[in-house]
Write an enzyme that holds these catalytic residues in place. Structure first.
Site, PDB file in Angstrom:
ATOM      1  N   SER A 180       0.840  -1.202   0.000  1.00 14.56           N
ATOM      2  CA  SER A 180       0.000   0.000   0.000  1.00 14.56           C
ATOM      3  C   SER A 180       0.871   1.246   0.000  1.00 14.56           C
ATOM      4  O   SER A 180       2.098   1.176   0.024  1.00 14.56           O
ATOM      5  CB  SER A 180      -0.952  -0.004   1.202  1.00 14.56           C
ATOM      6  OG  SER A 180      -0.227   0.062   2.396  1.00 14.56           O
TER       7      SER A 180
ATOM      8  N   SER B 176       1.195   4.048   2.099  1.00 12.65           N
ATOM      9  CA  SER B 176       1.375   4.939   3.245  1.00 12.65           C
ATOM     10  C   SER B 176       2.804   5.454   3.384  1.00 12.65           C
ATOM     11  O   SER B 176       3.045   6.399   4.122  1.00 12.65           O
ATOM     12  CB  SER B 176       0.959   4.235   4.539  1.00 12.65           C
ATOM     13  OG  SER B 176       1.948   3.338   4.970  1.00 12.65           O
TER      14      SER B 176
ATOM     15  N   LYS C 166       6.824   1.869   8.863  1.00 13.56           N
ATOM     16  CA  LYS C 166       6.658   3.317   9.013  1.00 13.56           C
ATOM     17  C   LYS C 166       8.036   3.920   9.298  1.00 13.56           C
ATOM     18  O   LYS C 166       9.031   3.214   9.419  1.00 13.56           O
ATOM     19  CB  LYS C 166       5.719   3.654  10.177  1.00 13.56           C
ATOM     20  CG  LYS C 166       4.356   2.983  10.138  1.00 13.56           C
ATOM     21  CD  LYS C 166       3.457   3.515   9.052  1.00 13.56           C
ATOM     22  CE  LYS C 166       2.104   2.802   9.052  1.00 13.56           C
ATOM     23  NZ  LYS C 166       1.265   3.209   7.915  1.00 13.56           N
TER      24      LYS C 166
ATOM     25  N   SER D 201      -2.048   7.499   5.917  1.00 12.24           N
ATOM     26  CA  SER D 201      -1.297   6.544   6.726  1.00 12.24           C
ATOM     27  C   SER D 201      -1.964   6.363   8.084  1.00 12.24           C
ATOM     28  O   SER D 201      -2.167   7.331   8.828  1.00 12.24           O
ATOM     29  CB  SER D 201       0.149   7.037   6.932  1.00 12.24           C
ATOM     30  OG  SER D 201       0.841   6.192   7.828  1.00 12.24           O
TER      31      SER D 201
END
Length: 306
Positions: free
Chosen positions: A110, A112, A167, A271
């Site tokens: 994805s 983010s 992240k 996100s």
């Protein structure tokens, strides 16, 4: 952003295969091969005795010269299931060690972490830079380095540890993180931003504001969507140590507890991260993302991760 490894529960599957093939390999080396050798010796002794008797009786044997060798080879031949296990065991063991203690591959599903990481990027995660952990249970046994602000880190999602997330580390233990007006402040010092050319989002086909963020010395690009609010308060969940955070309509302030980290995606308005589900405990850390090793739709993506 959820991020699954190449196969779900692959580490456990690999461990089981390694144990099973390893047991078969050890059993063959120390037991079964000796049994086959003994059986071959008995067959050869019987063959030699029979040949000698027939020869003494004046009976001429019309046999192939290598009949004895074929008889021996037939008795010493490994069963197919043992042969395959013995062949696969060292390969599986090597892959397990490399994947568990050195580097593990992941695929980005994805957006983010756009623009740093794109959908379809195949990345390598350094498993030992933050310490050596036992595979499967992810228990740290040797402490090495601590995550630093700006690191791109893979970790077990605190709300569901069966999922791997990726992240950027924005806050380390003890940091006071403020996010207002879509800008960060770390320990009272505003993070600097340099505007870049707008970025075309491939998913929405919408241009987003792009900035170069200097996160206490680590420069990287981030995206902001003018259409989105700074924070969707309705999406904020209950999480451990939530009392360390204060939320307002303009943003939030959090003090990172000991042994935890505050994570945010570079695609800031697309996100789900620590702003919404809280801190990442040290025990959830998987490793540091260090390189893109392939993107099948864009080979030029190969290289290091900033």
């Amino acid at each position: 952003m959820t991020m699954q490894s190449i196969l779900g529960n692959f580490a456990l599957i690999l461990f089981v295969l390694m144990v099973v093939t390893g047991i078969i390999w050890v059993l063959d080396v120390f037991v079964l091969s000796k049994q086959r050798r003994a059986a071959a010796d008995r067959a050869l002794a019987e063959y030699d005795a029979r040949t000698a008797k027939l020869t003494a009786d004046g009976i001429r044997l019309d046999t192939q010269q290598n009949a004895r060798e074929k008889l021996e080879a037939e008795h010493l031949r490994q069963p197919t299931w043992i042969e395959y296990s013995g062949s696969f065991f060292p390969v599986i063991a090597l892959v397990f060690v490399l994947r568990s203690f050195l580097f593990e591959p992941f695929k980005i599903p994805s957006s983010s972490m756009v623009p740093t990481l794109l959908v379809g990027d195949l990345i390598l995660v350094n498993k030992f830079t933050y310490g050596i952990r036992l595979p499967i249970i992810n228990q740290k046994i040797v402490q090495l380095n601590d995550p630093q602000r700006g690191d791109v880190m893979v970790f077990k999602y605190p709300m569901d540890t069966s999922q791997d997330y990726i992240k950027r580390v924005v806050g380390v233990p003890g940091d006071k993180i403020t996010y207002e007006g879509k800008k960060l402040t770390v320990n009272g010092k505003p993070v600097s931003y340099a505007q870049q050319d707008d970025y075309l989002d491939d998913e929405s086909l919408v241009y987003k504001k792009q900035f170069k963020e200097n996160l206490t010395g680590v420069e990287h690009r981030i995206l902001n969507d003018d259409r989105a609010p700074t924070l969707n308060l309705g999406d904020v969940r209950e999480f451990p140590n939530k009392e360390a955070c204060t939320y307002t309509n303009e943003g939030f302030t959090c003090t990172v507890p000991a042994g935890n980290y505050f994570m945010m995606g570079d695609n800031r308005d697309n996100s789900a991260d620590s702003r919404y589900w809280g801190f990442v405990p040290d025990k959830n850390i998987v490793g540091k993302a260090v390189a893109v090793w392939m993107n099948l739709s864009n080979p030029r993506r190969i290289g290091g991760i900033q």
